[in-house]
Design an enzyme around this catalytic site. Structure first.
Site, short mmCIF file in Angstrom:
data_model
loop_
_atom_site.label_atom_id
_atom_site.label_comp_id
_atom_site.label_asym_id
_atom_site.label_seq_id
_atom_site.Cartn_x
_atom_site.Cartn_y
_atom_site.Cartn_z
N GLU A 92 -15.60 7.44 -3.54
CA GLU A 92 -15.59 7.56 -5.00
C GLU A 92 -15.76 6.20 -5.66
O GLU A 92 -15.27 5.17 -5.17
CB GLU A 92 -14.29 8.23 -5.46
CG GLU A 92 -14.18 9.67 -4.98
CD GLU A 92 -12.96 10.40 -5.48
OE1 GLU A 92 -13.03 11.63 -5.59
OE2 GLU A 92 -11.93 9.75 -5.76
N CYS A 105 -15.37 0.22 -10.62
CA CYS A 105 -14.42 0.17 -9.51
C CYS A 105 -15.14 0.69 -8.27
O CYS A 105 -15.54 1.85 -8.21
CB CYS A 105 -13.20 1.01 -9.85
SG CYS A 105 -11.90 0.98 -8.59
N CYS A 112 -8.74 4.51 4.04
CA CYS A 112 -8.04 3.23 4.11
C CYS A 112 -6.99 3.32 5.20
O CYS A 112 -6.28 4.33 5.30
CB CYS A 112 -7.38 2.88 2.78
SG CYS A 112 -6.59 1.24 2.76
N CYS A 116 -0.61 2.55 2.09
CA CYS A 116 0.40 2.33 1.05
C CYS A 116 0.97 3.67 0.60
O CYS A 116 0.24 4.64 0.38
CB CYS A 116 -0.20 1.58 -0.13
SG CYS A 116 -0.75 -0.09 0.28
N CYS A 119 -0.44 5.59 -2.65
CA CYS A 119 -1.89 5.67 -2.84
C CYS A 119 -2.46 6.90 -2.13
O CYS A 119 -2.29 7.05 -0.92
CB CYS A 119 -2.55 4.40 -2.32
SG CYS A 119 -4.35 4.39 -2.47
N GLY A 168 -10.23 1.91 0.09
CA GLY A 168 -10.30 0.94 1.17
C GLY A 168 -9.67 -0.40 0.85
O GLY A 168 -9.41 -0.74 -0.31
N CYS A 343 -6.00 4.80 -11.18
CA CYS A 343 -5.58 3.95 -10.08
C CYS A 343 -4.70 4.73 -9.10
O CYS A 343 -3.75 5.40 -9.49
CB CYS A 343 -4.80 2.76 -10.63
SG CYS A 343 -4.31 1.58 -9.38
#
Length: 384
Positions: A92, A105, A112, A116, A119, A168, A343
């Site tokens: 994306e 972005c 990834c 985290c 996320c 990522g 985000c």
């Protein structure tokens, strides 16, 4: 014969490719401008290239875009594209329009591996790194599609800022990242200022040092906690590169950075990292040590996280502690959350090779109140 994707090359790489075809460097500059400044992919459109070169290119090279699976436009004007990168993977890319800028972005990996806790990309797992051409294809498509849509004049830019904050960890795909950054900065490419290109990292310390030497752009660091025990829970990479090592790398980076500060990203999680005590600990951590700006990010919840967004009142109280301590602090305005483009919401489609769904559970965060000195001592004992 393998057909080269010309989006994989920075200008030096394209010049070397043209040299192998028996062409001079100035031909590479012409070709580079056609691709990145004019958005051309058909060599026959490149009217100032010699016919002999166009003929050579037709059999040896292509400008390979990414297939667009979907495009969604938010009520606030944010645009999200889902690009097919093959093998069942999709990434994306998000465009955020503002009065004085247009920010893209960009993703650097399909998924990834950092994992985290807050996320949604990390919860999707990891498939592979993107090639330089796949990173640049996101910018190439967005810039020229937006120019056409907005009716911009030749030379006018739709995208003024690029942030490597999509899917990522960019610094875990370093070999593909740096040539892509050089194309973004090149005056024959997109001509962006180093101040307007930002790499966001969760803290890959050795690669921060390499980026300082190879292509120092603006740096944003995903901090999210003021101490190691809590950051270990939120950002697992901290177990390898703890906060002291990370901050030391940030200080070194400022020697070459285009800005005189590092941006620290801090996702506000209800009852986890958002108390005044956490804020005061953060002040103690960075004050007098590293020139920085704190960007407080409202958490964008998703079911698998088991986390909640801090209240506005709590965010403002946290920010006030930082501001009163003289730290430049902003609270990020959530954009594109109605199309899952905010985000931490980017997930794409990932053929996970890391078993992330089973590893990352909804177990409560262990908020350990341990003095920083004691935590550091235990780490040293563990290493020795």
């Amino acid at each position: 014969m393998t057909v080269a994707n010309l989006l994989d090359f920075d200008l030096d790489g394209l010049a070397a490719f043209c040299e192998r075809l028996g062409e001079k460097r100035f031909r590479a500059v012409q070709l580079f401008r056609w691709i990145h400044q004019k958005g051309a992919s058909d060599f026959e459109q490149m009217s100032d290239l010699a016919k002999s070169l166009r003929s050579k290119l037709a059999g040896a090279a292509e400008v390979r875009p990414l297939a667009v699976i979907s495009e969604h436009v938010s009520a606030d004007g944010t645009v999200k594209w889902l690009f097919d990168v093959g093998g069942g993977n999709a990434v994306e890319t998000v465009f955020i329009p503002e009065d004085d800028r247009g920010t893209l972005c960009v993703s650097s990996q399909a998924g990834c591996a950092v994992g985290c806790r807050f996320c949604s990309t990390g919860h999707q797992g990891f498939s592979r790194n993107l090639a330089t051409g796949e990173i640049l294809a996101q910018l190439w498509h967005a810039e020229h599609a937006l120019r056409a849509r907005l009716g911009l004049k030749p030379g006018d830019r739709a995208i003024t800022n690029v942030v490597m904050m999509g899917m990522g960890e960019p610094l875990q795909n370093y070999a593909a990242l740096v040539p892509a950054l050089r194309v973004m900065l090149d005056d024959h490419g997109y001509g962006l200022s180093r101040r307007r290109v930002t790499v966001s990292t969760s803290g890959v310390v050795p690669m921060i040092d390499r980026l300082r030497e190879d292509c120092a752009v603006a740096l944003a660091v995903s901090l999210h906690a003021p101490n190691d025990p809590l950051r270990d829970e939120l950002v697992p990479l901290n177990r390898k590169y703890p906060i002291d090592e990370l901050l030391d790398a940030c200080v070194r980076y400022l020697d070459a950075a285009p800005r005189d500060f590092i941006t620290f990203e801090y996702c506000m999680l209800d009852g986890v990292n958002d108390t005044p005590e956490h804020a005061r600990e953060l002040v103690k951590l960075v004050s007098g040590r590293v020139s920085c700006k704190l960007n407080l990010i409202p958490f964008n919840p998703f079911p698998q996280s088991g986390l909640k967004r801090s209240s506005n009142a709590r965010v403002q109280a946290f920010a006030q502690v930082l501001i009163e301590a003289g730290i430049v602090t902003t609270v990020r305005k959530t954009r594109g959350d109605d199309i899952d483009a905010a985000c931490g919401q980017l997930a794409g489609e990932v053929q996970d090779r890391t078993n992330a769904r089973n590893r990352m559970t909804r177990a409560p965060i262990k908020v350990v109140k341990k003095p920083q000195a004691e935590a550091g001592k235990q780490r040293q004992e563990t290493r020795t």
